[in-house]
Scaffold this motif. Structure first.
Motif, PDB file in Angstrom:
ATOM      1  N   THR B  17      -0.212   7.343  -5.439  1.00  0.00           N
ATOM      2  CA  THR B  17       0.691   6.618  -4.557  1.00  0.00           C
ATOM      3  C   THR B  17       1.910   6.123  -5.309  1.00  0.00           C
ATOM      4  O   THR B  17       3.035   6.186  -4.805  1.00  0.00           O
ATOM      5  CB  THR B  17      -0.070   5.428  -3.944  1.00  0.00           C
ATOM      6  OG1 THR B  17      -1.204   5.950  -3.257  1.00  0.00           O
ATOM      7  CG2 THR B  17       0.785   4.668  -2.984  1.00  0.00           C
ATOM      8  N   ARG B  64      -1.176  -8.461  -4.151  1.00  0.00           N
ATOM      9  CA  ARG B  64      -1.813  -7.917  -5.332  1.00  0.00           C
ATOM     10  C   ARG B  64      -0.978  -8.227  -6.566  1.00  0.00           C
ATOM     11  O   ARG B  64       0.249  -8.132  -6.507  1.00  0.00           O
ATOM     12  CB  ARG B  64      -1.958  -6.404  -5.204  1.00  0.00           C
ATOM     13  CG  ARG B  64      -3.039  -5.982  -4.270  1.00  0.00           C
ATOM     14  CD  ARG B  64      -3.014  -4.485  -4.083  1.00  0.00           C
ATOM     15  NE  ARG B  64      -1.708  -4.019  -3.631  1.00  0.00           N
ATOM     16  CZ  ARG B  64      -0.953  -3.160  -4.295  1.00  0.00           C
ATOM     17  NH1 ARG B  64      -1.369  -2.692  -5.456  1.00  0.00           N
ATOM     18  NH2 ARG B  64       0.194  -2.776  -3.826  1.00  0.00           N
ATOM     19  N   ASP B  70       4.538  -0.703  -8.132  1.00  0.00           N
ATOM     20  CA  ASP B  70       4.210   0.474  -7.314  1.00  0.00           C
ATOM     21  C   ASP B  70       5.435   1.042  -6.604  1.00  0.00           C
ATOM     22  O   ASP B  70       5.352   2.077  -5.949  1.00  0.00           O
ATOM     23  CB  ASP B  70       3.074   0.191  -6.327  1.00  0.00           C
ATOM     24  CG  ASP B  70       3.440  -0.800  -5.248  1.00  0.00           C
ATOM     25  OD1 ASP B  70       4.627  -1.000  -5.000  1.00  0.00           O
ATOM     26  OD2 ASP B  70       2.513  -1.381  -4.654  1.00  0.00           O
ATOM     27  N   LEU B 111       1.144  -3.712   1.184  1.00  0.00           N
ATOM     28  CA  LEU B 111       1.284  -2.257   1.266  1.00  0.00           C
ATOM     29  C   LEU B 111       0.153  -1.620   2.067  1.00  0.00           C
ATOM     30  O   LEU B 111      -1.012  -1.897   1.844  1.00  0.00           O
ATOM     31  CB  LEU B 111       1.300  -1.672  -0.148  1.00  0.00           C
ATOM     32  CG  LEU B 111       1.444  -0.159  -0.253  1.00  0.00           C
ATOM     33  CD1 LEU B 111       2.795   0.269   0.248  1.00  0.00           C
ATOM     34  CD2 LEU B 111       1.245   0.288  -1.678  1.00  0.00           C
ATOM     35  N   GLY B 112       0.531  -0.768   3.015  1.00  0.00           N
ATOM     36  CA  GLY B 112      -0.468  -0.029   3.767  1.00  0.00           C
ATOM     37  C   GLY B 112      -0.946  -0.712   5.030  1.00  0.00           C
ATOM     38  O   GLY B 112      -1.669  -0.113   5.810  1.00  0.00           O
ATOM     39  N   GLN B 113      -0.550  -1.946   5.253  1.00  0.00           N
ATOM     40  CA  GLN B 113      -1.065  -2.674   6.414  1.00  0.00           C
ATOM     41  C   GLN B 113      -0.017  -2.887   7.483  1.00  0.00           C
ATOM     42  O   GLN B 113      -0.349  -3.300   8.590  1.00  0.00           O
ATOM     43  CB  GLN B 113      -1.590  -4.056   5.979  1.00  0.00           C
ATOM     44  CG  GLN B 113      -2.512  -4.033   4.799  1.00  0.00           C
ATOM     45  CD  GLN B 113      -3.805  -3.321   5.112  1.00  0.00           C
ATOM     46  OE1 GLN B 113      -4.308  -3.404   6.225  1.00  0.00           O
ATOM     47  NE2 GLN B 113      -4.337  -2.608   4.143  1.00  0.00           N
ATOM     48  N   ASN B 114       1.253  -2.657   7.148  1.00  0.00           N
ATOM     49  CA  ASN B 114       2.308  -3.034   8.080  1.00  0.00           C
ATOM     50  C   ASN B 114       2.418  -2.046   9.238  1.00  0.00           C
ATOM     51  O   ASN B 114       2.085  -0.873   9.113  1.00  0.00           O
ATOM     52  CB  ASN B 114       3.647  -3.161   7.371  1.00  0.00           C
ATOM     53  CG  ASN B 114       3.906  -2.009   6.438  1.00  0.00           C
ATOM     54  OD1 ASN B 114       3.011  -1.546   5.767  1.00  0.00           O
ATOM     55  ND2 ASN B 114       5.115  -1.520   6.435  1.00  0.00           N
ATOM     56  N   MET B 266       5.060   6.701   5.218  1.00  0.00           N
ATOM     57  CA  MET B 266       3.693   7.126   5.512  1.00  0.00           C
ATOM     58  C   MET B 266       2.894   6.070   6.250  1.00  0.00           C
ATOM     59  O   MET B 266       2.074   6.372   7.107  1.00  0.00           O
ATOM     60  CB  MET B 266       2.978   7.465   4.208  1.00  0.00           C
ATOM     61  CG  MET B 266       3.455   8.753   3.618  1.00  0.00           C
ATOM     62  SD  MET B 266       2.909   8.892   1.940  1.00  0.00           S
ATOM     63  CE  MET B 266       3.330  10.585   1.623  1.00  0.00           C
ATOM     64  N   VAL B 267       3.136   4.814   5.886  1.00  0.00           N
ATOM     65  CA  VAL B 267       2.333   3.740   6.461  1.00  0.00           C
ATOM     66  C   VAL B 267       2.593   3.591   7.949  1.00  0.00           C
ATOM     67  O   VAL B 267       1.675   3.324   8.729  1.00  0.00           O
ATOM     68  CB  VAL B 267       2.644   2.419   5.726  1.00  0.00           C
ATOM     69  CG1 VAL B 267       1.841   1.294   6.305  1.00  0.00           C
ATOM     70  CG2 VAL B 267       2.377   2.559   4.253  1.00  0.00           C
TER      71      VAL B 267
END
Lengths: 76, 335
Positions: B17, B64, B70, B111-114, B266-267
């Protein structure tokens, strides 16, 4: 790393499961939905999803663990 | 010897990622270079301010540890900066970055939850809060070193625009006294007025194709957006309802940047390829509708945000069909 829903696991899965959804359900220990909605039983644990995952989520390991857990819950 | 015992597979693909995020940043370098070439030091300042807002917010509130490395925060900052006009006051760009990051991403869990693209959330906030500043495009000055507009406006003071303003191709088309169609070649090469990253379609196309070739963006999304924009706007143009020719629609405004960099986040895009086609068609249709009938000249931002909201439903509706099933008997097969 968290899942970024890139969809690489869906492209990789040879039996057209949705490993992203299955992984999320397995992490949340929602085993009933994992079997009824996400078809965990059809997973053959080939490990393609774990291999391609860019976030290094241990998907097939999670599925193997969930299966053991489901068996344990149903026998007890 | 320390042996870790796990189930297979024991090897991993080299993709990660973090690598995906940073290659998106690298692919934006030519676009940023072009914006600096066209708009001078103002472009650097606006990009720096919006990135600083994003990075600082991520550093302060990110869940995190080490989430700055990242690369997702810097992408949000750069993309937000590329959607802003060159003469945008820096404190507003900074605030927009912070808002987009906090309320577009971190509030959902990082990251990844929005649900919504954080850069576009920041821009939507700026559009609502400072509608004048975000639609003021100063005319290009002859001297490269001259700042465009009022970059150093103080917070909560109305910015002074003493330079001549120039209309963007879309604004010209919609609000001009006699609609002028900017030649497509000018739009393609980027010698027009507009926001930082909107002008050069060519470089965005190159960056986008590089990412698609590396597999870091789903090419179904930009392709379906272009196809649907072209078809829908061509239909309205042929019927005489709209005055926008289809090729003009494709290369003007934030279309390229939106299709290649915003919609393909992507998210916030669907997970299956079939879902991506639906998502792209929806965006293309909404862009055309907003551009023709909406109150604003540009509709890419709202089109993408609206379709972002529909992504969970698209995902639910386009689950992959299990191998060996006909789709309808899924429940029986499972029991």
């Amino acid at each position: 790393m968290p899942c970024i829903r890139c969809g690489k696991c869906l492209d990789a899965c040879p039996v057209f499961l949705n490993p992203q959804l299955m992984g999320a359900l397995a992490k949340a220990e929602r085993y009933e939905e994992l079997e009824s909605e996400a078809n965990l039983k059809d997973c053959m644990l080939c490990g393609c999803c774990s291999f391609v995952c860019p976030s290094n989520i241990p998907l097939s390991q999670l599925f193997a663990m969930s299966r053991t857990q489901i068996r344990r819950l149903s026998t007890s | 010897m320390n042996v870790k015992i796990t189930a297979s597979p024991h090897v991993r693909s080299a993709d990660s990622t973090v690598k995906i995020m940073w290659s998106v940043v690298w692919s934006l370098v030519p676009v940023m270079a072009a914006s600096i070439y066209f708009f001078g030091p103002s472009a650097i300042l606006v990009l720096l301010a919006s990135s600083a807002g994003c990075l600082l917010t991520e550093r302060l509130f990110g869940s995190r540890p080490g989430s700055l490395a990242d690369g997702s925060a810097i992408i949000t900052g750069l993309l937000l900066g590329l959607t802003l006009p060159p003469g945008f006051p820096l404190w507003m760009a900074f605030l927009g970055g912070g808002f987009g990051m906090a309320f577009g991403k971190i509030i959902y869990g990082g990251l990844g939850q929005n649900i919504f693209n954080p850069a576009l959330v920041g821009r939507a906030f700026l559009q609502a809060a400072f509608p004048v500043a975000i639609t003021t495009w100063p005319a290009k000055s002859q001297n490269w070193w001259t700042l465009q507009g009022d970059n150093f406006a103080l917070p909560f003071m109305s910015p002074v625009v003493d330079t001549a303003t120039s209309a963007t191709p879309l604004g010209n088309m919609k609000f001009g006294d006699d609609p002028v169609i900017t030649p497509v070649l000018d739009l393609f090469l980027g010698t027009t007025g507009g926001s930082l990253g909107e002008t050069s379609a060519l470089l965005i196309l190159i960056g986008g194709l590089y990412l698609a070739w590396r597999g870091h963006l789903n090419w179904h999304i930009p392709l379906s957006i272009f196809v649907s924009t072209f078809v829908v706007s061509g239909l309205f143009f042929a019927l005489g309802i709209s005055q926008f020719p289809p090729l003009f629609m494709l290369f003007s405004g934030g279309m390229m940047l939106g299709a290649f960099y915003m919609a393909t986040d992507m998210v916030t895009s669907p997970i299956t390829n079939r879902g991506c086609w639906l998502f792209g068609f929806g965006i293309g249709f909404l862009v055309v509708v907003i551009r023709i009938w909406g109150g604003l000249p540009e509709g890419v931002m709202y089109a993408i945000l609206l379709m972002n909201a529909l992504v969970p439903f698209i995902n639910r509706a386009t689950q992959p069909r299990l191998f060996g099933t006909s789709g309808k008997k899924k429940k029986e097969a499972g029991s």
